[in-house]
Write a protein that holds these residues in place. Sequence first.
Motif, mmCIF file in Angstrom:
data_model
loop_
_atom_site.group_PDB
_atom_site.id
_atom_site.type_symbol
_atom_site.label_atom_id
_atom_site.label_comp_id
_atom_site.label_asym_id
_atom_site.label_seq_id
_atom_site.Cartn_x
_atom_site.Cartn_y
_atom_site.Cartn_z
ATOM 1 N N SER A 8 79.688 -12.910 77.780
ATOM 2 C CA SER A 8 79.682 -13.306 79.187
ATOM 3 C C SER A 8 78.270 -13.447 79.745
ATOM 4 O O SER A 8 78.050 -14.203 80.695
ATOM 5 C CB SER A 8 80.458 -12.281 80.028
ATOM 6 O OG SER A 8 79.800 -11.024 80.048
ATOM 7 N N PHE A 9 77.303 -12.739 79.163
ATOM 8 C CA PHE A 9 75.931 -12.816 79.650
ATOM 9 C C PHE A 9 75.261 -14.146 79.320
ATOM 10 O O PHE A 9 74.221 -14.475 79.892
ATOM 11 C CB PHE A 9 75.097 -11.670 79.066
ATOM 12 C CG PHE A 9 75.523 -10.312 79.542
ATOM 13 C CD1 PHE A 9 75.385 -9.954 80.873
ATOM 14 C CD2 PHE A 9 76.086 -9.398 78.674
ATOM 15 C CE1 PHE A 9 75.782 -8.700 81.325
ATOM 16 C CE2 PHE A 9 76.486 -8.134 79.109
ATOM 17 C CZ PHE A 9 76.334 -7.793 80.442
ATOM 18 N N ALA A 10 75.853 -14.906 78.409
ATOM 19 C CA ALA A 10 75.239 -16.165 77.994
ATOM 20 C C ALA A 10 76.009 -17.382 78.496
ATOM 21 O O ALA A 10 75.743 -18.499 78.062
ATOM 22 C CB ALA A 10 75.144 -16.214 76.469
ATOM 23 N N THR A 11 76.962 -17.179 79.401
ATOM 24 C CA THR A 11 77.750 -18.294 79.921
ATOM 25 C C THR A 11 77.663 -18.339 81.438
ATOM 26 O O THR A 11 77.261 -17.368 82.085
ATOM 27 C CB THR A 11 79.225 -18.159 79.502
ATOM 28 O OG1 THR A 11 79.779 -16.962 80.067
ATOM 29 C CG2 THR A 11 79.360 -18.099 77.989
ATOM 30 N N ASN A 12 78.100 -19.447 81.990
ATOM 31 C CA ASN A 12 78.117 -19.596 83.444
ATOM 32 C C ASN A 12 79.540 -19.854 83.948
ATOM 33 O O ASN A 12 79.749 -20.587 84.904
ATOM 34 C CB ASN A 12 77.196 -20.736 83.886
ATOM 35 C CG ASN A 12 77.558 -22.054 83.217
ATOM 36 O OD1 ASN A 12 78.460 -22.108 82.379
ATOM 37 N ND2 ASN A 12 76.858 -23.106 83.589
ATOM 38 N N THR A 13 80.515 -19.250 83.270
ATOM 39 C CA THR A 13 81.923 -19.474 83.612
ATOM 40 C C THR A 13 82.470 -18.388 84.533
ATOM 41 O O THR A 13 83.681 -18.276 84.704
ATOM 42 C CB THR A 13 82.785 -19.515 82.334
ATOM 43 O OG1 THR A 13 82.633 -18.277 81.620
ATOM 44 C CG2 THR A 13 82.370 -20.667 81.432
ATOM 45 N N MET A 14 81.581 -17.594 85.112
ATOM 46 C CA MET A 14 81.988 -16.531 86.039
ATOM 47 C C MET A 14 82.968 -15.547 85.392
ATOM 48 O O MET A 14 83.881 -15.042 86.031
ATOM 49 C CB MET A 14 82.634 -17.146 87.295
ATOM 50 C CG MET A 14 81.701 -18.048 88.099
ATOM 51 S SD MET A 14 82.533 -18.849 89.476
ATOM 52 C CE MET A 14 83.097 -17.415 90.410
ATOM 53 N N GLY A 39 86.448 -17.353 81.442
ATOM 54 C CA GLY A 39 86.805 -17.601 80.050
ATOM 55 C C GLY A 39 86.858 -16.332 79.229
ATOM 56 O O GLY A 39 87.749 -16.153 78.389
ATOM 57 N N GLU A 40 85.912 -15.428 79.483
ATOM 58 C CA GLU A 40 85.864 -14.174 78.717
ATOM 59 C C GLU A 40 87.047 -13.261 79.049
ATOM 60 O O GLU A 40 87.611 -12.619 78.159
ATOM 61 C CB GLU A 40 84.549 -13.443 78.980
ATOM 62 C CG GLU A 40 83.336 -14.061 78.306
ATOM 63 C CD GLU A 40 82.868 -15.334 78.982
ATOM 64 O OE1 GLU A 40 82.235 -16.163 78.306
ATOM 65 O OE2 GLU A 40 83.152 -15.505 80.188
ATOM 66 N N ILE A 41 87.431 -13.216 80.318
ATOM 67 C CA ILE A 41 88.583 -12.391 80.705
ATOM 68 C C ILE A 41 89.848 -12.926 80.048
ATOM 69 O O ILE A 41 90.664 -12.170 79.502
ATOM 70 C CB ILE A 41 88.741 -12.348 82.239
ATOM 71 C CG1 ILE A 41 87.570 -11.603 82.871
ATOM 72 C CG2 ILE A 41 90.063 -11.669 82.628
ATOM 73 C CD1 ILE A 41 87.559 -11.646 84.393
ATOM 74 N N SER A 42 90.010 -14.244 80.093
ATOM 75 C CA SER A 42 91.169 -14.861 79.455
ATOM 76 C C SER A 42 91.156 -14.623 77.955
ATOM 77 O O SER A 42 92.186 -14.298 77.349
ATOM 78 C CB SER A 42 91.188 -16.362 79.742
ATOM 79 O OG SER A 42 92.251 -16.994 79.062
ATOM 80 N N ASN A 43 89.976 -14.768 77.348
ATOM 81 C CA ASN A 43 89.855 -14.548 75.911
ATOM 82 C C ASN A 43 90.205 -13.110 75.546
ATOM 83 O O ASN A 43 90.849 -12.855 74.523
ATOM 84 C CB ASN A 43 88.427 -14.879 75.465
ATOM 85 C CG ASN A 43 88.277 -14.938 73.962
ATOM 86 O OD1 ASN A 43 88.302 -13.906 73.283
ATOM 87 N ND2 ASN A 43 88.113 -16.134 73.435
ATOM 88 N N VAL A 62 100.687 -18.732 80.441
ATOM 89 C CA VAL A 62 100.613 -17.964 81.684
ATOM 90 C C VAL A 62 99.171 -17.773 82.118
ATOM 91 O O VAL A 62 98.811 -17.978 83.284
ATOM 92 C CB VAL A 62 101.307 -16.599 81.511
ATOM 93 C CG1 VAL A 62 101.218 -15.784 82.790
ATOM 94 C CG2 VAL A 62 102.760 -16.785 81.099
ATOM 95 N N SER A 63 98.322 -17.386 81.172
ATOM 96 C CA SER A 63 96.925 -17.105 81.479
ATOM 97 C C SER A 63 96.202 -18.344 82.003
ATOM 98 O O SER A 63 95.506 -18.296 83.023
ATOM 99 C CB SER A 63 96.221 -16.568 80.229
ATOM 100 O OG SER A 63 94.843 -16.410 80.446
ATOM 101 N N ASN A 64 96.388 -19.459 81.320
ATOM 102 C CA ASN A 64 95.701 -20.685 81.731
ATOM 103 C C ASN A 64 96.269 -21.264 83.026
ATOM 104 O O ASN A 64 95.517 -21.699 83.901
ATOM 105 C CB ASN A 64 95.793 -21.738 80.623
ATOM 106 C CG ASN A 64 94.823 -21.474 79.492
ATOM 107 O OD1 ASN A 64 93.630 -21.368 79.697
ATOM 108 N ND2 ASN A 64 95.346 -21.344 78.286
#
Length: 211
Positions: free
Chosen positions: A86-92, A95-99, A140-142
């Motif tokens: 998450s520190f290297a992305t700008n997806t707030m 994406g990481e929470i969903s992953n 559901v997640s998406n």
Amino acid sequence: MASAGKTLQFTKGSKKTGNRGNIKKMTLTAMLAAIAVILMYMEIPVPFMPGFIKLDISDLPALFGSFIYGPLCGVFICLVKNVLHSFATNTMFVGEISNFILGCAFVIPAGLIYKKKSDKKGAVIASVTGTVAMSLLSIVSNYFFVYPIYYNFMPKDVILKAYQAIFPGVHSILQALVVFNVPFTMLKGLISVVIAWLLYLPLAPMMRIED
């Protein structure tokens, strides 16, 4: 006194063995988490999928750890890889929470089932159950979490048109998720399962903790 001395000596030995086992488990879990982080960055585009969807096999180490050390180990690996990524992305963190959620849906049932039935049949049931659970939860997640947030950056009709450019037969985001994302997520899970089992047979005996 001699008997007591032997008992004390046995107890100390067991404690040392337990400590070595815990250190081994923590070390190997950390190694699996590090591999998961690296694999998460090694994402590749997938034919017949919109360009914003990429394939990675970062769930592989989590599945591997879940089979060897139990589902909590798998969850921990999923958590570490997504926090670091998450520190290297700008997806707030979306994406990481969903992953993380989908990864847990994958490794928890797989780890629990294999823990109760540790044979080939149990492995197949565990792997298929985890893959199906992750695939269904991806809808559901998406639909309710990821895409509603992404609509703030990419309009809903633009996302839908990206799917329709590949298959015009989809007329809604929900249809697109069923037609595209479910098979994609299932393929992703099955790839991890196949590789995990190819590696499991030679590596698991060395990674297990002796009683």
